[in-house]
Design a protein around this motif. Structure first.
Motif, PDB file in Angstrom:
ATOM      1  N   ALA A   3     -10.820  84.948 -13.711  1.00 45.81           N
ATOM      2  CA  ALA A   3      -9.716  83.997 -13.530  1.00 45.81           C
ATOM      3  C   ALA A   3      -9.877  83.247 -12.221  1.00 45.81           C
ATOM      4  CB  ALA A   3      -8.381  84.734 -13.553  1.00 45.81           C
ATOM      5  N   ARG A   4      -9.430  81.996 -12.243  1.00 46.78           N
ATOM      6  CA  ARG A   4      -9.377  81.211 -11.000  1.00 46.78           C
ATOM      7  C   ARG A   4      -7.924  80.850 -10.709  1.00 46.78           C
ATOM      8  NH1 ARG A   4     -13.144  76.182 -10.663  1.00 46.78           N
ATOM      9  NH2 ARG A   4     -12.239  75.705 -12.717  1.00 46.78           N
ATOM     10  N   HIS A  30      -8.879  60.372 -24.545  1.00 46.39           N
ATOM     11  CA  HIS A  30      -9.497  59.984 -23.274  1.00 46.39           C
ATOM     12  C   HIS A  30      -8.859  60.700 -22.079  1.00 46.39           C
ATOM     13  CE1 HIS A  30     -11.387  56.937 -25.700  1.00 46.39           C
ATOM     14  NE2 HIS A  30     -10.212  56.410 -26.009  1.00 46.39           N
ATOM     15  N   ARG A  31      -8.318  61.892 -22.294  1.00 46.44           N
ATOM     16  CA  ARG A  31      -7.694  62.630 -21.191  1.00 46.44           C
ATOM     17  C   ARG A  31      -7.845  64.134 -21.352  1.00 46.44           C
ATOM     18  NH1 ARG A  31      -2.348  59.438 -22.914  1.00 46.44           N
ATOM     19  NH2 ARG A  31      -4.006  58.109 -23.675  1.00 46.44           N
ATOM     20  N   ALA A  32      -8.927  64.580 -22.011  1.00 51.58           N
ATOM     21  CA  ALA A  32      -9.122  66.003 -22.287  1.00 51.58           C
ATOM     22  C   ALA A  32      -9.247  66.825 -21.011  1.00 51.58           C
ATOM     23  CB  ALA A  32     -10.351  66.201 -23.165  1.00 51.58           C
ATOM     24  N   SER A  33     -10.046  66.343 -20.060  1.00 52.95           N
ATOM     25  CA  SER A  33     -10.235  67.095 -18.816  1.00 52.95           C
ATOM     26  C   SER A  33      -8.940  67.156 -18.017  1.00 52.95           C
ATOM     27  CB  SER A  33     -11.340  66.447 -17.980  1.00 52.95           C
ATOM     28  OG  SER A  33     -11.487  67.117 -16.745  1.00 52.95           O
ATOM     29  N   ALA A  34      -8.247  66.033 -17.924  1.00 49.50           N
ATOM     30  CA  ALA A  34      -6.979  66.015 -17.190  1.00 49.50           C
ATOM     31  C   ALA A  34      -5.971  66.949 -17.839  1.00 49.50           C
ATOM     32  CB  ALA A  34      -6.426  64.591 -17.145  1.00 49.50           C
ATOM     33  N   THR A  35      -5.966  67.018 -19.156  1.00 47.52           N
ATOM     34  CA  THR A  35      -5.035  67.888 -19.860  1.00 47.52           C
ATOM     35  C   THR A  35      -5.328  69.352 -19.568  1.00 47.52           C
ATOM     36  OG1 THR A  35      -4.739  66.264 -21.624  1.00 47.52           O
ATOM     37  CG2 THR A  35      -4.174  68.544 -22.141  1.00 47.52           C
ATOM     38  N   ARG A  36      -6.595  69.716 -19.514  1.00 48.87           N
ATOM     39  CA  ARG A  36      -6.942  71.124 -19.244  1.00 48.87           C
ATOM     40  C   ARG A  36      -6.458  71.560 -17.867  1.00 48.87           C
ATOM     41  NH1 ARG A  36     -10.693  74.887 -17.432  1.00 48.87           N
ATOM     42  NH2 ARG A  36     -12.133  73.484 -16.381  1.00 48.87           N
ATOM     43  N   TYR A  37      -6.564  70.681 -16.891  1.00 56.35           N
ATOM     44  CA  TYR A  37      -6.148  71.047 -15.530  1.00 56.35           C
ATOM     45  C   TYR A  37      -4.646  70.891 -15.332  1.00 56.35           C
ATOM     46  CZ  TYR A  37     -10.908  71.623 -13.866  1.00 56.35           C
ATOM     47  OH  TYR A  37     -12.180  72.099 -13.671  1.00 56.35           O
ATOM     48  N   GLY A  38      -3.999  70.068 -16.153  1.00 58.11           N
ATOM     49  CA  GLY A  38      -2.559  69.900 -16.046  1.00 58.11           C
ATOM     50  C   GLY A  38      -2.172  68.747 -15.132  1.00 58.11           C
ATOM     51  N   PHE A  39      -0.901  68.364 -15.214  1.00 57.66           N
ATOM     52  CA  PHE A  39      -0.376  67.236 -14.438  1.00 57.66           C
ATOM     53  C   PHE A  39      -0.094  67.714 -13.022  1.00 57.66           C
ATOM     54  CE2 PHE A  39       3.201  64.255 -13.399  1.00 57.66           C
ATOM     55  CZ  PHE A  39       2.441  63.096 -13.421  1.00 57.66           C
ATOM     56  N   VAL A 189      -1.154  78.098  -9.854  1.00 53.97           N
ATOM     57  CA  VAL A 189      -1.669  77.911 -11.205  1.00 53.97           C
ATOM     58  C   VAL A 189      -2.873  78.808 -11.433  1.00 53.97           C
ATOM     59  CG1 VAL A 189      -0.820  75.549 -11.428  1.00 53.97           C
ATOM     60  CG2 VAL A 189      -3.083  75.949 -10.491  1.00 53.97           C
ATOM     61  N   ILE A 190      -3.068  79.175 -12.696  1.00 54.43           N
ATOM     62  CA  ILE A 190      -4.132  80.112 -13.052  1.00 54.43           C
ATOM     63  C   ILE A 190      -4.933  79.559 -14.227  1.00 54.43           C
ATOM     64  CG2 ILE A 190      -4.668  82.447 -13.858  1.00 54.43           C
ATOM     65  CD1 ILE A 190      -2.092  83.408 -12.563  1.00 54.43           C
ATOM     66  N   GLU A 191      -6.249  79.642 -14.093  1.00 54.57           N
ATOM     67  CA  GLU A 191      -7.181  79.435 -15.203  1.00 54.57           C
ATOM     68  C   GLU A 191      -7.625  80.838 -15.635  1.00 54.57           C
ATOM     69  OE1 GLU A 191     -11.357  77.015 -15.841  1.00 54.57           O
ATOM     70  OE2 GLU A 191     -11.201  78.485 -14.226  1.00 54.57           O
ATOM     71  N   PRO A 192      -7.116  81.384 -16.750  1.00 57.84           N
ATOM     72  CA  PRO A 192      -7.365  82.793 -17.073  1.00 57.84           C
ATOM     73  C   PRO A 192      -8.820  83.122 -17.400  1.00 57.84           C
ATOM     74  CG  PRO A 192      -6.175  81.700 -18.853  1.00 57.84           C
ATOM     75  CD  PRO A 192      -6.199  80.741 -17.706  1.00 57.84           C
ATOM     76  N   ALA A 193      -9.555  82.140 -17.891  1.00 55.17           N
ATOM     77  CA  ALA A 193     -10.971  82.338 -18.228  1.00 55.17           C
ATOM     78  C   ALA A 193     -11.672  80.999 -18.112  1.00 55.17           C
ATOM     79  CB  ALA A 193     -11.112  82.897 -19.641  1.00 55.17           C
ATOM     80  N   PRO A 197      -7.256  76.358 -20.462  1.00 56.32           N
ATOM     81  CA  PRO A 197      -6.279  75.509 -19.770  1.00 56.32           C
ATOM     82  C   PRO A 197      -5.635  76.245 -18.596  1.00 56.32           C
ATOM     83  CG  PRO A 197      -5.922  75.489 -22.155  1.00 56.32           C
ATOM     84  CD  PRO A 197      -6.895  76.590 -21.873  1.00 56.32           C
ATOM     85  N   PHE A 198      -5.374  75.509 -17.532  1.00 57.71           N
ATOM     86  CA  PHE A 198      -4.618  76.052 -16.411  1.00 57.71           C
ATOM     87  C   PHE A 198      -3.140  76.107 -16.796  1.00 57.71           C
ATOM     88  CE2 PHE A 198      -8.474  74.874 -14.345  1.00 57.71           C
ATOM     89  CZ  PHE A 198      -8.538  75.562 -13.138  1.00 57.71           C
TER      90      PHE A 198
END
Length: 210
Positions: A3-4, A30-39, A189-193, A197-198
């Motif tokens: 986790a990060r 056109h926002r997949a990466s932004a969605t994974r990290y969150g707003f 915030v946590i990225e579990p794996a 997604p965070f």
């Protein structure tokens, strides 16, 4: 431990910008990466944790309480390098800069150092100063090299796509951006794996309680 953990600046949940940002990212195109990290705007970059989560949460809580809440300037839709983002329209207040710097420095004892392979990957393409920042603090975009931003899109150099995305974003965020921003909050915030997604684990009011 895979986790990060990171510290983000986020609008308050009751500010219309939060709902507008979540809605924008949920559209997906056109926002997949932004969605994974969150707003969010990154304050302390994602890191594997050294020590306990309880200790990290306590340290972040104490740090948030120790700094005065200062209103931030308005934000606007713009392009930052090859991605679209919300950026402040005026310089950040000194009090917020002090808070961001404190997050980077005072929480660094919780950062697990990268191995050689990760370091090599992370410093690829960086200039000499950015490599020093990465080696010291785990992130190359810090202090005078940091631009506060909330990412809204994936990277693209297509001029027609950029124009269409910007037009859509300005219409989408217009009402929310007209509301005074206030100080916002810090979020743990946590990225579990890897690649997951965070998610926000806990919010902390600046100058107040979680």
């Amino acid at each position: 431990m895979t986790a990060r953990h990171a510290v983000y600046w986020v609008p308050r949940e009751d500010h219309p910008l939060w709902a507008a940002g979540v809605s924008w990212l949920s559209r997906g195109d056109h926002r997949a990466s932004a969605t994974r990290y969150g707003f969010h705007a990154t304050v302390k970059a994602p890191m594997r944790l050294r020590g306990s989560t309880a200790g990290f949460a306590a340290a972040l809580s104490a740090l948030a309480k120790a700094h005065r809440a200062v209103p931030l300037p308005a934000f606007e839709v713009t392009w930052l390098r090859d991605f679209m983002a919300l950026c402040p329209t005026a310089p950040l207040p000194a009090g917020f800069d002090a808070l961001a710097t404190a997050c980077v420095k005072e929480l660094d004892g919780f950062r697990e150092l990268p191995d050689a392979a990760e370091r090599a990957r992370r410093i690829r393409g960086l200039d000499e100063e950015q490599v020093r920042l990465y080696d010291t603090w785990g992130y190359p975009h810090l202090f005078h090299r940091w631009t506060m931003h909330l990412t809204l899109s994936d990277e693209t150099t297509d001029p027609l796509l950029r124009a269409a995305l910007a037009e859509a974003a300005r219409a989408h965020f217009a009402e929310a951006l007209a509301v005074p921003m206030g100080a916002g909050e810090l979020a743990w915030v946590i990225e579990p794996a890897p690649g997951a997604p965070f998610h926000i684990e806990r919010r902390f009011a600046i100058g107040g309680d979680a």
